[in-house]
Design an enzyme around this catalytic site. Sequence first.
Site, PDB file in Angstrom:
ATOM      1  N   HIS A   1     -19.127 -25.605  18.369  1.00 36.02           N
ATOM      2  CA  HIS A   1     -19.867 -26.345  17.792  1.00 36.02           C
ATOM      3  C   HIS A   1     -20.631 -24.659  17.613  1.00 36.02           C
ATOM      4  CE1 HIS A   1     -23.326 -28.629  16.161  1.00 36.02           C
ATOM      5  NE2 HIS A   1     -22.990 -28.153  14.962  1.00 36.02           N
TER       6      HIS A   1
ATOM      7  N   HIS B   1     -12.345 -31.120  27.497  1.00 34.23           N
ATOM      8  CA  HIS B   1     -11.951 -31.240  26.060  1.00 34.23           C
ATOM      9  C   HIS B   1     -12.825 -31.630  24.933  1.00 34.23           C
ATOM     10  CE1 HIS B   1      -9.454 -31.940  22.297  1.00 34.23           C
ATOM     11  NE2 HIS B   1     -10.393 -32.952  22.129  1.00 34.23           N
ATOM     12  N   GLU B   2     -13.673 -32.577  25.441  1.00 35.31           N
ATOM     13  CA  GLU B   2     -14.779 -32.743  24.064  1.00 35.31           C
ATOM     14  C   GLU B   2     -15.741 -32.018  24.398  1.00 35.31           C
ATOM     15  OE1 GLU B   2     -14.674 -35.205  22.262  1.00 35.31           O
ATOM     16  OE2 GLU B   2     -12.959 -36.035  23.045  1.00 35.31           O
TER      17      GLU B   2
ATOM     18  N   HIS C   1     -15.259 -28.850  21.970  1.00 35.80           N
ATOM     19  CA  HIS C   1     -16.287 -29.407  20.628  1.00 35.80           C
ATOM     20  C   HIS C   1     -17.136 -28.609  21.029  1.00 35.80           C
ATOM     21  CE1 HIS C   1     -12.701 -31.192  19.229  1.00 35.80           C
ATOM     22  NE2 HIS C   1     -12.728 -31.927  19.924  1.00 35.80           N
TER      23      HIS C   1
END
Length: 222
Positions: free
Chosen positions: A102, A94-95, A98
Site C-alpha cells: 500500500h 505477511h499482513e 500488504h
Amino acid sequence: MIWLIVIGVMILSYVIQAMLQSRFDKYSQVPVTNGMTGAEIARKMLRDNGITDVEVTSVAGKLTDHYNPQTKTVNLSESVYGQSNVAAAAVAAHECGHVLQHARGYAPLKLRTALVPVVSFSNKTVQWVLIAGVLLVAITPALLWLGIVMFAMSTLFSVVTLPVEINASQRAVAWLENAGITNYETKPMAQDSLKWAAYTYVIAAIGSLATLFYYIGIARSR
C-alpha cells in the site's frame, strides 16, 4: 465436465484448508529465537520500513488476520497477536507485507482496491441475477449475460488477489530473514505456512473461473 471441475475444486479446497490448519498448528509449536510476539514483529517490520501511521490491533478468531487500508490497521488474530512462534511471525509479517504494498503503490493491490466497491455490490445481487437469467434465458438472454458480467468482476478480483498475496508473502519471508527473526531452520517453516495460505487463494480463483465458464456455456448453448 464442468461439474467434475467444480467437485474437484471443492475437494481441493477442503484439503488445502486442512493442510493450512495443520501447518499453522505445527509451526505454532516452534518458537522464534528472539521471543518476539506477532504484534511486536509486526510493529518492528513497520518501523524498519519507515511506516508510523499504521496501528497493530488484535481481533477475535483464528486465521482472521488482515490489513485494512481504510482504517490503516494491521488486525492480528488472537493466535498471532500475543504468541511467539514461527507461524505467528509469518502471518504477522505477511499482513505487514500488504502495508508495504500500500505504501509503495503496488499496482495489483491498487487494482484490487479499486475493484472492492464494484465486487461488493455485485456479490449482493449476482446470484439472483444469474438464477433469473437462467430461468428466463429464452425470454431475456441479456439478463443472463448481465449476471455473467457481474460474476466476472468477482472472478477478476480473485485472480488479481493472487499476485497480491504471493508478493506479500515474499516480502514477509525476506524481511523475517534479514531481521534475524528466522534462520536457516525456521525460514523454510515460515515459507511453508505462507505457501499453504496462498494455495487457498489459488483454488478460490480456479473455482471462480470454473463457475464463470459454466454460466458462459449455458448462455452460449441457449
